[in-house]
Design a protein around this motif. Structure first.
Motif, PDB file in Angstrom:
ATOM      1  N   GLY A   1       0.820  -1.211   0.000  1.00  0.00           N
ATOM      2  CA  GLY A   1       0.000   0.000   0.000  1.00  0.00           C
ATOM      3  C   GLY A   1       0.855   1.262   0.000  1.00  0.00           C
ATOM      4  N   GLU A   2       1.937   1.245   0.776  1.00  0.00           N
ATOM      5  CA  GLU A   2       2.834   2.395   0.824  1.00  0.00           C
ATOM      6  C   GLU A   2       3.542   2.583  -0.510  1.00  0.00           C
ATOM      7  N   GLN A   3       3.927   1.460  -1.127  1.00  0.00           N
ATOM      8  CA  GLN A   3       4.578   1.551  -2.436  1.00  0.00           C
ATOM      9  C   GLN A   3       3.615   2.075  -3.495  1.00  0.00           C
ATOM     10  N   ASN A   4       2.364   1.625  -3.447  1.00  0.00           N
ATOM     11  CA  ASN A   4       1.366   2.093  -4.423  1.00  0.00           C
ATOM     12  C   ASN A   4       1.091   3.589  -4.258  1.00  0.00           C
ATOM     13  N   LYS A   5       1.126   4.067  -3.007  1.00  0.00           N
ATOM     14  CA  LYS A   5       0.894   5.504  -2.773  1.00  0.00           C
ATOM     15  C   LYS A   5       1.966   6.341  -3.468  1.00  0.00           C
ATOM     16  N   TYR A   6       3.193   5.957  -3.310  1.00  0.00           N
ATOM     17  CA  TYR A   6       4.274   6.733  -3.928  1.00  0.00           C
ATOM     18  C   TYR A   6       4.355   6.491  -5.430  1.00  0.00           C
ATOM     19  N   ALA A   7       3.909   5.323  -5.887  1.00  0.00           N
ATOM     20  CA  ALA A   7       3.834   5.105  -7.337  1.00  0.00           C
ATOM     21  C   ALA A   7       2.794   6.030  -7.958  1.00  0.00           C
ATOM     22  N   GLY A   8       1.677   6.244  -7.256  1.00  0.00           N
ATOM     23  CA  GLY A   8       0.658   7.180  -7.750  1.00  0.00           C
ATOM     24  C   GLY A   8       1.176   8.603  -7.798  1.00  0.00           C
ATOM     25  N   ILE A   9       1.926   9.003  -6.752  1.00  0.00           N
ATOM     26  CA  ILE A   9       2.512  10.348  -6.749  1.00  0.00           C
ATOM     27  C   ILE A   9       3.504  10.495  -7.901  1.00  0.00           C
ATOM     28  N   GLY A  10       4.329   9.477  -8.127  1.00  0.00           N
ATOM     29  CA  GLY A  10       5.294   9.524  -9.224  1.00  0.00           C
ATOM     30  C   GLY A  10       4.628   9.569 -10.584  1.00  0.00           C
ATOM     31  N   ALA A  11       3.503   8.844 -10.741  1.00  0.00           N
ATOM     32  CA  ALA A  11       2.784   8.870 -12.016  1.00  0.00           C
ATOM     33  C   ALA A  11       2.254  10.275 -12.300  1.00  0.00           C
ATOM     34  N   THR A  12       1.755  10.946 -11.257  1.00  0.00           N
ATOM     35  CA  THR A  12       1.281  12.326 -11.434  1.00  0.00           C
ATOM     36  C   THR A  12       2.427  13.238 -11.876  1.00  0.00           C
ATOM     37  N   VAL A  13       3.585  13.077 -11.260  1.00  0.00           N
ATOM     38  CA  VAL A  13       4.756  13.882 -11.643  1.00  0.00           C
ATOM     39  C   VAL A  13       5.144  13.605 -13.097  1.00  0.00           C
ATOM     40  N   PHE A  14       5.122  12.327 -13.473  1.00  0.00           N
ATOM     41  CA  PHE A  14       5.536  11.955 -14.833  1.00  0.00           C
ATOM     42  C   PHE A  14       4.584  12.525 -15.880  1.00  0.00           C
ATOM     43  N   PHE A  15       3.282  12.334 -15.680  1.00  0.00           N
ATOM     44  CA  PHE A  15       2.326  12.791 -16.691  1.00  0.00           C
ATOM     45  C   PHE A  15       2.221  14.319 -16.729  1.00  0.00           C
ATOM     46  N   THR A  16       2.502  14.970 -15.608  1.00  0.00           N
ATOM     47  CA  THR A  16       2.587  16.430 -15.639  1.00  0.00           C
ATOM     48  C   THR A  16       3.739  16.875 -16.534  1.00  0.00           C
ATOM     49  N   ALA A  17       4.856  16.174 -16.459  1.00  0.00           N
ATOM     50  CA  ALA A  17       5.998  16.487 -17.325  1.00  0.00           C
ATOM     51  C   ALA A  17       5.662  16.223 -18.791  1.00  0.00           C
ATOM     52  N   VAL A  18       4.878  15.158 -19.057  1.00  0.00           N
ATOM     53  CA  VAL A  18       4.465  14.863 -20.432  1.00  0.00           C
ATOM     54  C   VAL A  18       3.594  16.002 -20.976  1.00  0.00           C
ATOM     55  N   MET A  19       2.635  16.463 -20.163  1.00  0.00           N
ATOM     56  CA  MET A  19       1.777  17.577 -20.581  1.00  0.00           C
ATOM     57  C   MET A  19       2.613  18.843 -20.790  1.00  0.00           C
ATOM     58  N   ALA A  20       3.613  19.046 -19.949  1.00  0.00           N
ATOM     59  CA  ALA A  20       4.489  20.209 -20.103  1.00  0.00           C
ATOM     60  C   ALA A  20       5.270  20.131 -21.411  1.00  0.00           C
ATOM     61  N   THR A  21       5.699  18.918 -21.790  1.00  0.00           N
ATOM     62  CA  THR A  21       6.415  18.737 -23.053  1.00  0.00           C
ATOM     63  C   THR A  21       5.523  19.080 -24.239  1.00  0.00           C
ATOM     64  N   ILE A  22       4.275  18.580 -24.201  1.00  0.00           N
ATOM     65  CA  ILE A  22       3.331  18.863 -25.291  1.00  0.00           C
ATOM     66  C   ILE A  22       3.047  20.362 -25.379  1.00  0.00           C
ATOM     67  N   ALA A  23       2.797  20.972 -24.223  1.00  0.00           N
ATOM     68  CA  ALA A  23       2.473  22.403 -24.208  1.00  0.00           C
ATOM     69  C   ALA A  23       3.642  23.238 -24.711  1.00  0.00           C
ATOM     70  N   ALA A  24       4.846  22.936 -24.245  1.00  0.00           N
ATOM     71  CA  ALA A  24       6.008  23.711 -24.669  1.00  0.00           C
ATOM     72  C   ALA A  24       6.303  23.503 -26.150  1.00  0.00           C
ATOM     73  N   SER A  25       6.123  22.267 -26.642  1.00  0.00           N
ATOM     74  CA  SER A  25       6.380  22.003 -28.066  1.00  0.00           C
ATOM     75  C   SER A  25       5.433  22.809 -28.945  1.00  0.00           C
ATOM     76  N   TYR A  26       4.151  22.853 -28.555  1.00  0.00           N
ATOM     77  CA  TYR A  26       3.197  23.631 -29.355  1.00  0.00           C
ATOM     78  C   TYR A  26       3.515  25.117 -29.305  1.00  0.00           C
ATOM     79  N   ALA A  27       3.837  25.611 -28.095  1.00  0.00           N
ATOM     80  CA  ALA A  27       4.145  27.039 -27.957  1.00  0.00           C
ATOM     81  C   ALA A  27       5.381  27.411 -28.771  1.00  0.00           C
ATOM     82  N   LEU A  28       6.397  26.554 -28.733  1.00  0.00           N
ATOM     83  CA  LEU A  28       7.620  26.847 -29.481  1.00  0.00           C
ATOM     84  C   LEU A  28       7.419  26.669 -30.984  1.00  0.00           C
ATOM     85  N   PHE A  29       6.474  25.797 -31.366  1.00  0.00           N
ATOM     86  CA  PHE A  29       6.200  25.639 -32.801  1.00  0.00           C
ATOM     87  C   PHE A  29       5.610  26.920 -33.378  1.00  0.00           C
ATOM     88  N   THR A  30       4.796  27.622 -32.587  1.00  0.00           N
ATOM     89  CA  THR A  30       4.256  28.896 -33.059  1.00  0.00           C
ATOM     90  C   THR A  30       5.340  29.962 -33.173  1.00  0.00           C
TER      91      THR A  30
END
Length: 366
Positions: free
Chosen positions: A23-52
């Protein structure tokens, strides 16, 4: 494998977490997944902004990935530095600067995605702005040419007026000599007498002047029309040259400004969504009670802290004890006769050497 990757993204100590419950491992895996997908969204957002900005796919993707890694590193640092405390106020004070940083990151990430989501509406606003800019540009350029064109047109009107005036004068002469021939005016004598011939000659002279005036006026008007056509061509050229600048008025700043013209509520909700995503790991750690990982981490940190404090205290005690012993030793041997004689002997030798050196220096001066 995936869970271990997300745990690594959370910034948790894997050596400690591997000994914790699932349970403790799953809690931190969930926190890490949020960090990872936030970085993915940041990559998409920055790529679009820089493409303009760059209008180059590969450059935009490259710098977008760099930006995503930067956001990933920041989020991972923010989450990993949040430690559970026994006092909720201490935890809130600890998290406050990190929440401000998360707020800034959420704004930076959400804005380019808002530009993409509302792209059609932004294009409509940009089209209206371009049309307004086109009209304003044409009017501004026209202000440079219209006075000159108006002057030329005024000259043409003046020349035509002279022709019309001369033509009216000739027509009046024509009516005069015709009336003289018919006997309805002038001498009132029917026929072509001397007076008729005089008036006819005057009319013919005026008609010749009219023909010459028309010829000269035509030449002048053609020259003026050429100047007018040149000015109109210059006006059209300036409009055509400046139009691409207006057509390219769709850069990043222009789109952000156009986004501000749209209703704020949808954009605000998108920002709240990314703010919730960005702050969720921090809030989750604040709301969650102390877990097995927190106790083990605290035990490890306090053990190191206690050991370090103990070594510091031992060094201080050792220094204090050594100073005390040295003071006692020196006090005990200070009054011994052997030490006094030894010091007296070497002091006498030192004074003799100083006296010899002084004497030698004085002889050198003399």
């Amino acid at each position: 494998m995936l869970k271990q990757f997300f745990i690594l993204c959370s910034g948790a100590d894997t050596d400690i977490l591997n000994d914790c419950s699932m349970g403790e491992q799953n809690k931190y895996a969930g926190i890490g997944a949020t960090v990872f997908f936030t970085a993915v969204m940041a990559t998409i957002a920055a790529s679009y902004a820089l493409f303009t900005v760059f209008d180059n796919l590969y450059a935009s993707l490259f710098f977008g990935v760099i930006w995503g890694l930067l956001i990933f590193n920041l989020d991972r640092y923010i989450v990993s530095t949040i430690k559970k405390r026994d006092n909720i106020l201490d935890e809130i004070l600890q998290a406050t600067p990190r929440l401000f940083l998360a707020l800034i990151i959420a704004i930076v990430i959400s804005k380019p995605l808002e530009l993409k989501i509302f792209e059609k509406e932004i294009n409509q606003v940009l089209l209206e702005q371009k049309n307004d800019l086109t009209l304003a540009n044409q009017n501004q350029i026209a202000e440079q040419f219209n006075p000159k064109i108006a002057t030329l047109e005024s000259e043409i009107s003046g020349l035509n007026a002279q022709v019309d005036l001369k033509e009216a004068e000739v027509n009046a002469l024509y009516d005069t000599y015709i009336s003289e021939a018919e006997g309805t005016a002038g001498t009132n004598l029917f026929g072509k007498g001397p007076v008729y011939k005089e008036k006819r000659d005057k009319h013919d002279a005026g008609l010749a002047e009219l023909q010459q005036l028309k010829s000269d006026t035509k030449t002048k008007i053609e020259a003026i029309e050429t100047q007018k056509a040149t000015l109109q061509a210059d006006y059209a050229s300036n409009v055509e040259t400046s139009q691409p600048i207006i057509d390219n008025f769709d850069g990043l700043m222009a789109r952000i400004t156009a986004l501000g013209e749209l209703p704020w509520l949808p954009s605000f909700f998108i920002f709240l969504l990314f703010l919730a995503i960005e702050t969720s790991p921090i809030i989750a750690k604040l709301l969650a009670p102390k877990g097995e990982f927190d106790y083990k981490l605290e035990d490890q940190e306090t053990a190191i802290k206690t050991w370090s404090m103990q070594k510091i205290a031992e060094r201080k005690l050792l220094l204090k004890t050594d100073n005390t012993i040295n003071n006692r030793v020196y006090n005990e041997i200070a009054d011994e006769e052997e030490v006094m004689n030894y010091k007296r002997k070497h002091a006498r030798t030192l004074m003799q050497n100083q006296a010899d050196a002084f004497l030698k220096q004085q002889k050198g001066i003399l």
